[in-house]
Design a protein around this motif. Sequence first.
Motif, mmCIF file in Angstrom:
data_model
loop_
_atom_site.group_PDB
_atom_site.id
_atom_site.type_symbol
_atom_site.label_atom_id
_atom_site.label_comp_id
_atom_site.label_asym_id
_atom_site.label_seq_id
_atom_site.Cartn_x
_atom_site.Cartn_y
_atom_site.Cartn_z
ATOM 1 N N ILE A 194 0.871 -1.185 0.000
ATOM 2 C CA ILE A 194 0.000 0.000 0.000
ATOM 3 C C ILE A 194 0.901 1.226 0.000
ATOM 4 O O ILE A 194 1.821 1.318 0.813
ATOM 5 C CB ILE A 194 -0.899 0.017 1.261
ATOM 6 N N ILE A 195 0.636 2.154 -0.888
ATOM 7 C CA ILE A 195 1.412 3.400 -0.922
ATOM 8 C C ILE A 195 0.441 4.573 -0.975
ATOM 9 O O ILE A 195 -0.536 4.555 -1.723
ATOM 10 C CB ILE A 195 2.375 3.409 -2.138
ATOM 11 N N GLY A 196 0.716 5.577 -0.131
ATOM 12 C CA GLY A 196 -0.062 6.818 -0.199
ATOM 13 C C GLY A 196 -1.279 6.854 0.698
ATOM 14 O O GLY A 196 -2.158 7.724 0.515
ATOM 15 N N LEU A 200 5.734 9.948 -2.658
ATOM 16 C CA LEU A 200 4.901 8.794 -3.040
ATOM 17 C C LEU A 200 5.219 8.331 -4.460
ATOM 18 O O LEU A 200 5.250 7.126 -4.729
ATOM 19 C CB LEU A 200 3.418 9.141 -2.883
ATOM 20 N N ALA A 201 5.466 9.289 -5.342
ATOM 21 C CA ALA A 201 5.811 8.917 -6.725
ATOM 22 C C ALA A 201 7.104 8.102 -6.726
ATOM 23 O O ALA A 201 7.244 7.123 -7.478
ATOM 24 C CB ALA A 201 5.957 10.165 -7.584
ATOM 25 N N LYS A 202 8.047 8.479 -5.860
ATOM 26 C CA LYS A 202 9.312 7.715 -5.791
ATOM 27 C C LYS A 202 9.062 6.309 -5.245
ATOM 28 O O LYS A 202 9.655 5.337 -5.696
ATOM 29 C CB LYS A 202 10.287 8.415 -4.836
ATOM 30 N N LYS A 203 8.185 6.217 -4.251
ATOM 31 C CA LYS A 203 7.874 4.899 -3.680
ATOM 32 C C LYS A 203 7.209 3.999 -4.718
ATOM 33 O O LYS A 203 7.524 2.816 -4.833
ATOM 34 C CB LYS A 203 6.946 5.044 -2.466
ATOM 35 N N VAL A 204 6.275 4.578 -5.465
ATOM 36 C CA VAL A 204 5.576 3.798 -6.501
ATOM 37 C C VAL A 204 6.596 3.260 -7.496
ATOM 38 O O VAL A 204 6.610 2.063 -7.819
ATOM 39 C CB VAL A 204 4.524 4.681 -7.229
ATOM 40 N N LYS A 205 7.483 4.137 -7.948
ATOM 41 C CA LYS A 205 8.477 3.706 -8.954
ATOM 42 C C LYS A 205 9.399 2.640 -8.381
ATOM 43 O O LYS A 205 9.750 1.670 -9.062
ATOM 44 C CB LYS A 205 9.298 4.904 -9.424
ATOM 45 N N ALA A 206 9.802 2.820 -7.118
ATOM 46 C CA ALA A 206 10.718 1.850 -6.498
ATOM 47 C C ALA A 206 10.052 0.481 -6.396
ATOM 48 O O ALA A 206 10.674 -0.547 -6.666
ATOM 49 C CB ALA A 206 11.146 2.343 -5.124
ATOM 50 N N ALA A 207 8.794 0.453 -6.017
ATOM 51 C CA ALA A 207 8.088 -0.827 -5.888
ATOM 52 C C ALA A 207 7.906 -1.478 -7.265
ATOM 53 O O ALA A 207 8.152 -2.682 -7.431
ATOM 54 C CB ALA A 207 6.727 -0.615 -5.216
ATOM 55 N N LEU A 208 7.493 -0.683 -8.242
ATOM 56 C CA LEU A 208 7.265 -1.235 -9.581
ATOM 57 C C LEU A 208 8.567 -1.745 -10.197
ATOM 58 O O LEU A 208 8.573 -2.753 -10.915
ATOM 59 C CB LEU A 208 6.621 -0.186 -10.490
ATOM 60 N N ALA A 209 9.663 -1.051 -9.894
ATOM 61 C CA ALA A 209 10.962 -1.472 -10.435
ATOM 62 C C ALA A 209 11.326 -2.864 -9.936
ATOM 63 O O ALA A 209 12.096 -3.577 -10.572
ATOM 64 C CB ALA A 209 12.047 -0.472 -10.043
ATOM 65 N N LYS A 210 10.762 -3.239 -8.798
ATOM 66 C CA LYS A 210 11.026 -4.580 -8.252
ATOM 67 C C LYS A 210 9.906 -5.550 -8.607
ATOM 68 O O LYS A 210 9.772 -6.616 -8.014
ATOM 69 C CB LYS A 210 11.142 -4.511 -6.721
ATOM 70 N N MET A 236 6.849 -5.306 -7.886
ATOM 71 C CA MET A 236 5.813 -5.433 -6.860
ATOM 72 C C MET A 236 4.516 -4.857 -7.394
ATOM 73 O O MET A 236 4.499 -4.086 -8.361
ATOM 74 C CB MET A 236 6.218 -4.684 -5.581
ATOM 75 N N ARG A 237 3.430 -5.228 -6.739
ATOM 76 C CA ARG A 237 2.133 -4.656 -7.073
ATOM 77 C C ARG A 237 1.891 -3.521 -6.080
ATOM 78 O O ARG A 237 2.158 -3.675 -4.876
ATOM 79 C CB ARG A 237 1.094 -5.736 -6.910
ATOM 80 N N VAL A 238 1.381 -2.405 -6.578
ATOM 81 C CA VAL A 238 1.173 -1.219 -5.733
ATOM 82 C C VAL A 238 -0.318 -0.947 -5.577
ATOM 83 O O VAL A 238 -1.053 -0.890 -6.569
ATOM 84 C CB VAL A 238 1.844 0.012 -6.385
ATOM 85 N N MET A 239 -0.748 -0.799 -4.329
ATOM 86 C CA MET A 239 -2.106 -0.332 -4.080
ATOM 87 C C MET A 239 -1.982 1.145 -3.711
ATOM 88 O O MET A 239 -1.549 1.493 -2.613
ATOM 89 C CB MET A 239 -2.750 -1.126 -2.942
ATOM 90 N N PHE A 240 -2.295 2.016 -4.672
ATOM 91 C CA PHE A 240 -2.070 3.455 -4.502
ATOM 92 C C PHE A 240 -3.334 4.128 -3.964
ATOM 93 O O PHE A 240 -4.397 4.064 -4.582
ATOM 94 C CB PHE A 240 -1.672 4.069 -5.845
ATOM 95 N N ASN A 258 0.277 13.450 -10.052
ATOM 96 C CA ASN A 258 1.583 13.548 -9.392
ATOM 97 C C ASN A 258 2.147 12.185 -9.000
ATOM 98 O O ASN A 258 3.356 11.997 -8.967
ATOM 99 C CB ASN A 258 1.489 14.438 -8.148
ATOM 100 N N GLY A 259 1.275 11.264 -8.678
ATOM 101 C CA GLY A 259 1.757 9.963 -8.213
ATOM 102 C C GLY A 259 2.024 8.969 -9.327
ATOM 103 O O GLY A 259 2.931 8.141 -9.219
#
Length: 249
Positions: A91-93, A108-118, A120-124, A148-149
Amino acid sequence: MRSKIVAGNWKMNKNQEETEALLAELSAKLPDTAAEVMVAPTFVNLASAVRDLESSTIQVIAQNMHFAESGAFTGEISADMLLSIGVQTVIIGHSERRAYFGETDEILAKKVKAALAKNMRVMFCFGEELEDRKSDNHFNVVAGQLKNGLFDLEAEAWKNIVLAYEPVWAIGTGETASPEQAQEMHAFIRKTITEAFDANIANTVSILYGGSVKPSNAVEIFSKPDVDGGLIGGASLVADDFMAIVKAI
Ligand code: PEP
């Protein structure tokens, strides 16, 4: 086809023993469902939760993560750490991270990118405050949070995104957006994504509603065509309530 999802955000609740007990009850009471069912216990209990749910279809997800790979970030947790214990979704954001821990759109945008780069699935999570709704600014606020996110992601990345619209005024307050308000915003979110990307992404991303969903209102909220499930706080801490919400989907 969009996934139907019911996710429980346990926030800072349940110690080790209570976590084990609730997970055992949830596993035992999980109804037959085509929906994805997820729980987000606290960080300290994530690894044991993954083990406890090994033979269950209930997924264990994280409430947060840091954007850095590793390093001098006392108290933080990285994507690799989550993956290393078998947690694939984060979960992010969440509005509590935004409000109490200073998490800006940029962070949050950095967190989303970091998770996706690995992978991972992101629940924004995103949603307006009460003043935004009262001043009829809620659509602008939500469009801004999405932009923005998420809007500089590659189209391909969206397959790993789940959205959770959570009006801040409805979180933990007992107040719920009406099913019509939820539907109106979810349709607006799909329109905004269509304009920024395309209709295929907009129509395949799952959009959950969050904000005081309970057994008594879940059926009506989930019956709306653009609502694909719920992110549940308080009611996810009581097995019978959470499972009644799972049945509602
Ligand atoms: C939440 O924190 O994401 C949430 C929706 O909480 P509640 O269901 O308690 O309003």
